[in-house]
Design a protein around this motif. Structure first.
Motif, mmCIF file in Angstrom:
data_model
loop_
_atom_site.group_PDB
_atom_site.id
_atom_site.type_symbol
_atom_site.label_atom_id
_atom_site.label_comp_id
_atom_site.label_asym_id
_atom_site.label_seq_id
_atom_site.Cartn_x
_atom_site.Cartn_y
_atom_site.Cartn_z
ATOM 1 N N LEU A 60 1.861 118.745 -85.445
ATOM 2 C CA LEU A 60 1.808 119.638 -84.150
ATOM 3 C C LEU A 60 2.548 120.111 -83.114
ATOM 4 N N GLN A 61 3.597 118.982 -83.444
ATOM 5 C CA GLN A 61 4.711 119.319 -82.097
ATOM 6 C C GLN A 61 5.211 120.133 -82.630
ATOM 7 N N PRO A 62 5.953 121.074 -83.487
ATOM 8 C CA PRO A 62 6.609 122.418 -83.779
ATOM 9 C C PRO A 62 5.519 123.141 -82.476
ATOM 10 N N LEU A 63 4.479 123.453 -82.796
ATOM 11 C CA LEU A 63 3.721 124.296 -81.690
ATOM 12 C C LEU A 63 3.603 124.232 -80.455
ATOM 13 N N LEU A 64 3.538 123.160 -79.773
ATOM 14 C CA LEU A 64 3.818 122.327 -78.696
ATOM 15 C C LEU A 64 5.026 122.654 -77.615
ATOM 16 N N GLU A 65 5.880 123.120 -79.383
ATOM 17 C CA GLU A 65 7.644 122.466 -78.353
ATOM 18 C C GLU A 65 7.634 124.353 -78.603
ATOM 19 N N ASN A 66 6.910 125.080 -78.865
ATOM 20 C CA ASN A 66 6.991 126.813 -79.556
ATOM 21 C C ASN A 66 6.177 127.263 -77.818
ATOM 22 N N CYS A 67 5.338 126.499 -77.589
ATOM 23 C CA CYS A 67 5.529 126.665 -75.977
ATOM 24 C C CYS A 67 5.236 126.272 -74.706
ATOM 25 N N PHE A 68 6.410 125.440 -75.262
ATOM 26 C CA PHE A 68 7.905 124.880 -73.786
ATOM 27 C C PHE A 68 9.058 125.790 -73.926
ATOM 28 N N ARG A 69 9.267 126.510 -75.421
ATOM 29 C CA ARG A 69 10.096 126.818 -75.000
ATOM 30 C C ARG A 69 10.111 128.489 -74.691
ATOM 31 N N HIS A 70 9.061 129.170 -75.520
ATOM 32 C CA HIS A 70 8.773 130.042 -75.275
ATOM 33 C C HIS A 70 8.309 131.061 -74.132
ATOM 34 N N VAL A 71 7.500 130.286 -73.421
ATOM 35 C CA VAL A 71 6.081 130.314 -72.633
ATOM 36 C C VAL A 71 6.946 129.704 -71.317
ATOM 37 N N VAL A 72 6.936 128.418 -71.214
ATOM 38 C CA VAL A 72 7.010 127.373 -70.065
ATOM 39 C C VAL A 72 8.619 127.567 -69.744
ATOM 40 N N GLU A 73 9.662 127.206 -70.241
ATOM 41 C CA GLU A 73 11.387 127.834 -69.983
ATOM 42 C C GLU A 73 11.777 129.137 -69.564
ATOM 43 N N ARG A 74 10.833 130.048 -69.663
ATOM 44 C CA ARG A 74 11.014 131.798 -69.435
ATOM 45 C C ARG A 74 10.003 131.859 -68.920
ATOM 46 N N ARG A 75 9.117 131.605 -67.813
ATOM 47 C CA ARG A 75 8.362 131.910 -66.376
ATOM 48 C C ARG A 75 8.411 130.068 -65.808
ATOM 49 N N SER A 76 8.872 131.215 -64.061
ATOM 50 C CA SER A 76 8.630 130.223 -63.086
ATOM 51 C C SER A 76 7.356 130.000 -62.516
ATOM 52 N N ALA A 77 6.407 130.617 -62.990
ATOM 53 C CA ALA A 77 5.055 130.591 -63.366
ATOM 54 C C ALA A 77 4.421 129.115 -63.477
ATOM 55 N N PRO A 78 3.450 128.592 -63.216
ATOM 56 C CA PRO A 78 3.104 127.684 -63.379
ATOM 57 C C PRO A 78 2.044 128.629 -65.393
ATOM 58 N N THR A 79 2.796 126.708 -65.803
ATOM 59 C CA THR A 79 1.949 128.000 -67.339
ATOM 60 C C THR A 79 0.366 126.753 -67.477
ATOM 61 N N HIS A 80 -0.343 126.999 -68.417
ATOM 62 C CA HIS A 80 -1.725 125.985 -68.621
ATOM 63 C C HIS A 80 -1.624 126.317 -70.262
ATOM 64 N N ILE A 81 -1.749 124.767 -71.123
ATOM 65 C CA ILE A 81 -1.680 124.583 -72.656
ATOM 66 C C ILE A 81 -2.860 123.746 -72.666
ATOM 67 N N ALA A 82 -3.540 124.318 -73.158
ATOM 68 C CA ALA A 82 -4.744 123.681 -73.501
ATOM 69 C C ALA A 82 -4.868 123.139 -75.533
ATOM 70 N N ILE A 83 -4.887 122.345 -75.785
ATOM 71 C CA ILE A 83 -5.220 121.291 -77.142
ATOM 72 C C ILE A 83 -6.497 121.044 -77.335
ATOM 73 N N ARG A 84 -6.997 121.798 -78.567
ATOM 74 C CA ARG A 84 -8.323 121.362 -79.167
ATOM 75 C C ARG A 84 -8.330 121.046 -80.667
ATOM 76 N N ALA A 85 -9.631 120.488 -81.255
ATOM 77 C CA ALA A 85 -9.301 120.091 -82.003
ATOM 78 C C ALA A 85 -10.735 120.294 -81.882
ATOM 79 N N ARG A 86 -11.524 121.082 -83.320
ATOM 80 C CA ARG A 86 -13.132 120.640 -83.382
ATOM 81 C C ARG A 86 -13.104 120.589 -85.340
ATOM 82 N N HIS A 87 -14.263 119.929 -86.057
ATOM 83 C CA HIS A 87 -14.649 119.638 -87.385
ATOM 84 C C HIS A 87 -15.315 121.405 -87.220
ATOM 85 N N ASP A 88 -15.569 122.092 -88.307
ATOM 86 C CA ASP A 88 -17.042 122.985 -88.073
ATOM 87 C C ASP A 88 -17.487 122.469 -89.549
#
Length: 361
Positions: free
Chosen positions: A270-298
């Motif tokens: 899961l780390q690469p997925l969260l890392e992508n959020c920082f590399r491609h979103v958080v680092e490239r914008r000045s506005a606040p970013t909300h990251i939601a992490i969810r896990a469920r069993h269907d």
């Protein structure tokens, strides 16, 4: 799968042990038929029939033991059945003579000890009758041996193929796992280095988090899977490092169903997925970013993990980057078609990455 275990055809002694009761039953049936024939002839002599049948059974058993001892010499000819049978039958004439001579010598000896005379037809008729029975038995038994050897070779090759595929999968998994290390290491070290002078205590705390991640990455090839609870502990460590650097520009929320805590997931998957959020979103914008992490069993015994950001992404990427590509490779290596990774645009902008894994409770 235990790669040290190689399934092969049974060894001669083991095979004979398995066949002893069917073999005994076969000769009891022959004995019953001979008794019935003697009754029809009006000359029922139980002990004579017993001697005749038991000597034939003894001779056939010795022949089987000899054949089982020689069978390994023909294993390389299983792919050429004609040559296999020709090799198996090469000694049949000699064995025929030995078999017929042996059983009649036994019968004559036993009858002599019993003070009786062994009655038989002309030796030519006797030899012709027993030779025919011997050849029929020999051909039938050779077919059985060929079938057993062929099945054993097929089963062994199947296990060997599975072992080789498993070794290749483990090697691929180790390679993919090792490729994960430089990406989060680079970002984490940058974060820590920026705090060394301004906030040494925070830098020391984050360095401990980094050590935890590095230890997990080093052990990932030996421990390719772990529980979601353990994986989320590592993900929290990475999140602590990155939110320290972007404390005023990112907010992470966690929505994890407690029933999913024991589900197996790829270590540091899961780390690469969260890392992508920082590399491609958080680092490239000045506005606040909300990251939601969810896990469920269907209801289909599947674990669904989603990492969502509210960035400005309006289109799906044409290609997968290194992080997503490696994760897809690991999912394929570990779970085959039972796992998947999908990208979905978030309404209003942003991206949702969904990982689906098998998790039976």
């Amino acid at each position: 799968m235990n790669t040290n275990l190689l399934v092969d055809e049974p060894q001669p002694i083991e095979l004979l042990r398995r066949l002893v009761w069917p073999w005994v039953a076969f000769w009891l049936l022959i004995f019953a038929v001979d008794i019935q024939q003697s009754m029809w002839s009006g000359e029922l002599q139980f002990w004579r029939t017993l001697v005749n049948t038991s000597t034939s059974a003894l001779g056939a058993t010795v022949l089987i033991v000899v054949q089982m001892g020689r069978r390994n010499r023909r294993r390389n000819l299983l792919g050429q059945p004609l040559k296999w049978f020709l090799r198996a039958w090469a000694w049949m004439p000699l064995q025929l003579v030995v078999y017929v001579t042996g059983i009649y010598a036994l019968r004559l000896g036993i009858y002599a000890l019993a003070g009786s005379r062994y009655r038989h037809g002309s030796w030519g008729e006797v030899f012709a009758y027993d030779a025919t029975a011997f050849v029929e038995f020999y051909v039938l038994f050779s077919g059985i041996i060929f079938g057993i050897q062929s099945y054993g070779a097929w089963a062994a090759e199947r296990v060997r193929s599975a072992q080789q595929a498993n070794l290749a999968r483990q090697a691929q998994l180790a390679q993919l796992t090792q490729q994960l290390q430089p990406h989060f290491l680079f970002n984490a070290l940058n974060t820590i280095s920026s705090l060394i002078h301004s906030n040494p205590d925070s830098a020391d705390r984050l360095l401990t988090r980094l050590a935890t991640l590095l230890r997990a990455a080093t052990d990932a090839s030996q421990r390719p899977e772990q529980s979601l609870a353990d994986e989320l502990t590592l993900l929290h460590a990475y999140a602590d490092i990155m939110t320290q650097r972007f404390s005023d520009r990112v907010r992470i929320t966690w929505d994890v169903d407690a029933a999913t805590s024991t589900c197996p997931v790829p270590t540091l998957g899961l780390q690469p997925l969260l890392e992508n959020c920082f590399r491609h979103v958080v680092e490239r914008r000045s506005a606040p970013t909300h990251i939601a992490i969810r896990a469920r069993h269907d209801d289909t015994d599947k674990l669904q993990i989603e990492i969502e950001d509210d960035g400005e992404t309006l289109g799906l990427p044409d290609t997968r980057g290194v992080g997503l590509g490696n994760l897809e490779g690991r999912l394929q290596s570990l779970y085959g078609t039972q796992a998947s990774l999908a990208l979905q645009l978030r309404p209003g902008g942003g991206l949702i990455v969904r990982v689906t894994l098998p998790c039976a409770h």
